[in-house]
Scaffold this motif. Structure first.
Motif, mmCIF file in Angstrom:
data_model
loop_
_atom_site.group_PDB
_atom_site.id
_atom_site.type_symbol
_atom_site.label_atom_id
_atom_site.label_comp_id
_atom_site.label_asym_id
_atom_site.label_seq_id
_atom_site.Cartn_x
_atom_site.Cartn_y
_atom_site.Cartn_z
ATOM 1 N N ARG A 25 0.812 -1.231 0.000
ATOM 2 C CA ARG A 25 0.000 0.000 0.000
ATOM 3 C C ARG A 25 0.840 1.274 0.000
ATOM 4 N NH1 ARG A 25 -5.447 -1.524 0.474
ATOM 5 N NH2 ARG A 25 -5.453 -3.799 0.299
ATOM 6 N N THR A 26 2.146 1.176 -0.205
ATOM 7 C CA THR A 26 3.003 2.361 -0.149
ATOM 8 C C THR A 26 3.137 3.006 -1.525
ATOM 9 O OG1 THR A 26 5.069 1.126 -0.518
ATOM 10 C CG2 THR A 26 4.313 1.396 1.773
ATOM 11 N N VAL A 27 3.115 4.327 -1.522
ATOM 12 C CA VAL A 27 3.231 5.115 -2.749
ATOM 13 C C VAL A 27 4.305 6.173 -2.519
ATOM 14 C CG1 VAL A 27 2.025 6.695 -4.320
ATOM 15 C CG2 VAL A 27 0.785 4.762 -3.287
ATOM 16 N N MET A 28 5.173 6.372 -3.477
ATOM 17 C CA MET A 28 6.100 7.502 -3.417
ATOM 18 C C MET A 28 5.358 8.731 -3.904
ATOM 19 S SD MET A 28 9.808 8.083 -5.220
ATOM 20 C CE MET A 28 10.749 9.577 -4.856
ATOM 21 N N ASP A 47 18.258 6.491 -11.679
ATOM 22 C CA ASP A 47 18.782 5.779 -10.511
ATOM 23 C C ASP A 47 17.995 6.138 -9.250
ATOM 24 O OD1 ASP A 47 20.708 4.587 -12.078
ATOM 25 O OD2 ASP A 47 22.316 5.953 -11.476
ATOM 26 N N TYR A 48 17.631 7.400 -9.135
ATOM 27 C CA TYR A 48 16.863 7.898 -7.978
ATOM 28 C C TYR A 48 15.542 7.136 -7.840
ATOM 29 C CZ TYR A 48 13.679 11.453 -5.872
ATOM 30 O OH TYR A 48 12.727 12.131 -5.149
ATOM 31 N N TYR A 49 14.824 6.996 -8.927
ATOM 32 C CA TYR A 49 13.554 6.264 -8.856
ATOM 33 C C TYR A 49 13.783 4.755 -8.708
ATOM 34 C CZ TYR A 49 11.079 10.550 -10.029
ATOM 35 O OH TYR A 49 10.563 11.821 -9.994
ATOM 36 N N ARG A 50 14.806 4.232 -9.386
ATOM 37 C CA ARG A 50 15.085 2.800 -9.276
ATOM 38 C C ARG A 50 15.363 2.396 -7.836
ATOM 39 N NH1 ARG A 50 19.672 0.825 -8.510
ATOM 40 N NH2 ARG A 50 20.789 2.635 -9.365
ATOM 41 N N ARG A 51 16.102 3.226 -7.090
ATOM 42 C CA ARG A 51 16.422 2.884 -5.697
ATOM 43 C C ARG A 51 15.155 2.704 -4.866
ATOM 44 N NH1 ARG A 51 20.941 6.205 -6.822
ATOM 45 N NH2 ARG A 51 19.910 8.143 -6.181
ATOM 46 N N VAL A 97 12.947 1.099 -13.345
ATOM 47 C CA VAL A 97 11.998 0.815 -12.261
ATOM 48 C C VAL A 97 11.378 -0.565 -12.433
ATOM 49 C CG1 VAL A 97 9.742 1.472 -11.311
ATOM 50 C CG2 VAL A 97 11.515 3.214 -11.673
ATOM 51 N N HIS A 98 11.004 -0.899 -13.650
ATOM 52 C CA HIS A 98 10.397 -2.210 -13.887
ATOM 53 C C HIS A 98 11.403 -3.342 -13.662
ATOM 54 C CE1 HIS A 98 6.861 -0.596 -16.534
ATOM 55 N NE2 HIS A 98 6.676 -0.419 -15.241
ATOM 56 N N GLN A 99 12.652 -3.131 -14.058
ATOM 57 C CA GLN A 99 13.667 -4.157 -13.819
ATOM 58 C C GLN A 99 13.888 -4.396 -12.327
ATOM 59 O OE1 GLN A 99 17.124 -2.832 -16.052
ATOM 60 N NE2 GLN A 99 16.513 -3.988 -17.877
ATOM 61 N N PRO A 341 15.867 6.267 0.570
ATOM 62 C CA PRO A 341 15.275 5.330 -0.389
ATOM 63 C C PRO A 341 14.910 3.985 0.227
ATOM 64 C CG PRO A 341 17.625 5.622 -0.823
ATOM 65 C CD PRO A 341 17.246 6.648 0.201
ATOM 66 N N GLU A 342 15.454 3.675 1.398
ATOM 67 C CA GLU A 342 15.184 2.388 2.050
ATOM 68 C C GLU A 342 14.035 2.466 3.055
ATOM 69 O OE1 GLU A 342 18.633 0.483 3.670
ATOM 70 O OE2 GLU A 342 19.951 1.274 2.118
#
Length: 367
Positions: A25-28, A47-51, A97-99, A341-342
């Motif tokens: 249920r988490t959304v950025m 990279d920012y979004y991928r993290r 992001v998909h990867q 990011p974590e």
């Protein structure tokens, strides 16, 4: 932050609606960053979004991205959502992001009359809005003509089509905080007497046409998220709807136009929207429309975002309680994810004492 006593299970249940399935249920939350020179998101942005995806965010909503209009954004480093170079940048973001196992939607944006004359990236382009009025009600430019409004609708539709073509998992339309779509909603900035003006319901017409045009381009199965707020950047106490009945009348045309999910922007998620009920704006929106909703507002922090000063971590108990009560379906996290990011991974693993307080210096860096 003191250890929470409540189970965090509600935050990590999968979400499934007709058009969107998420791992949790988490959304950025969408947050303007300004790290895209000439409007082009580069490898650092990807990279920012991928993290965030790697660390378990259920859905990423990108920062606001400018649709194809010369006055859509304020600043030469705000990402655009048109032109080959910018769209190629976003294509790489989606791929990364998909990867990493994540899902992502772009927030499609036009700042309207919040843009000042002479601002980049197109210094000669005048700000545009329903009545040419600033948020404080001062006349700045001429009202948009009907043909200009219709062309703007098509600009949103083109962005939606591009989002689907690039492989995004949906779109979010930014209809909040006093930007263009919200300027049509608000009586202070919309004095029109044609079909785009009038009463509260009449002032939804521009948004309705934008949503319908986007739906035409993306088809019936592509999620459309709509973000709205009562408050404006210059007036935190502003209200489009003073009562639940007014909110229902405001939301109904937007529902009928084809919105799948509402993103209900408040500054503090725990605050009740109307007297006589503990429901916040998201809770009321879900109750009145039956649509899934995202709540947002100072999640995990003890200071509201509008000051952008530092803030300490805060208990998640109140948030979890509202989720367990099914007052809303998803939770958008802003500054906490900006800094760390974590954040989602730490919460899921119960490492609440490892969560980082917000430091405004995070605005100057892509963590």
């Amino acid at each position: 932050m003191s250890q929470t006593n409540k189970s965090l299970e509600a935050l990590f249940k999968p979400f499934k609606s007709e058009k969107l399935t998420l791992a949790n249920r988490t959304v950025m939350a969408p947050m303007t960053r300004g790290f895209s020179p000439e409007g082009i998101p580069g490898e650092d942005v990807a990279d920012y979004y991928r993290r965030r995806a790697e660390n378990g965010v259920g859905l990423i909503v990108t920062e606001g991205t400018g649709i194809n209009h010369p006055a859509s954004v304020s600043g030469a480093r705000i990402p655009l959502f048109h032109g080959d170079a910018s769209l190629d940048g976003w294509k790489q973001v989606v791929k990364d992001v998909h990867q990493a196992g994540g899902k992502i939607v772009p927030q499609l944006w036009h700042v309207g009359m919040t843009r000042k004359k002479g601002e980049l990236p197109n210094a000669d382009a005048l700000p545009v809005g329903p009545s040419g009025l600033s948020l404080s009600g001062e006349k700045v430019t001429e009202p948009m003509t009907e043909s200009e409004v219709m062309a703007m609708v098509e600009a949103y539709a083109q962005a939606a089509a591009d989002a689907k073509r690039l492989g995004f998992d949906g779109i979010e339309l930014h209809g909040a905080h006093g930007y263009l779509i919200d300027q049509f909603f608000w009586g202070n900035t919309n004095k029109r007497t044609d079909r785009y003006g009038g009463d509260l319901v009449g002032r939804t017409q521009f948004a309705v046409e934008v949503i319908e045009a986007c739906r035409r381009e993306v088809g019936p199965d592509f999620p459309i998220i709509f973000r709205f707020s009562q408050w404006k950047m210059n007036d935190f106490k502003a209200k489009l709807a003073e009562t639940p009945d007014e909110l229902h009348r405001f939301l109904q045309p937007i529902v009928e136009a084809g919105v799948d999910i509402f993103h209900c922007s408040t500054r503090r998620f725990w605050e009740a929207e109307f007297e006589g009920s503990d429901l916040n704006l998201a809770g009321w929106t879900k109750k009145l429309t039956g649509k899934p909703v995202i709540s947002v507002g100072s999640v995990g922090l003890d200071g509201e975002f509008t000051s952008f000063e530092g803030a300490n971590t805060a208990s998640l108990d109140g948030l979890i309680e509202k989720l367990e009560n099914e007052e809303f379906d998803m939770v958008a996290i802003g500054r906490s994810l900006l800094m760390d990011p974590e954040w989602v991974r730490k919460v899921r693993e119960g490492r609440l004492n490892d969560l980082l307080p917000f430091n405004k210096e995070a605005l100057q860096k892509l963590y």
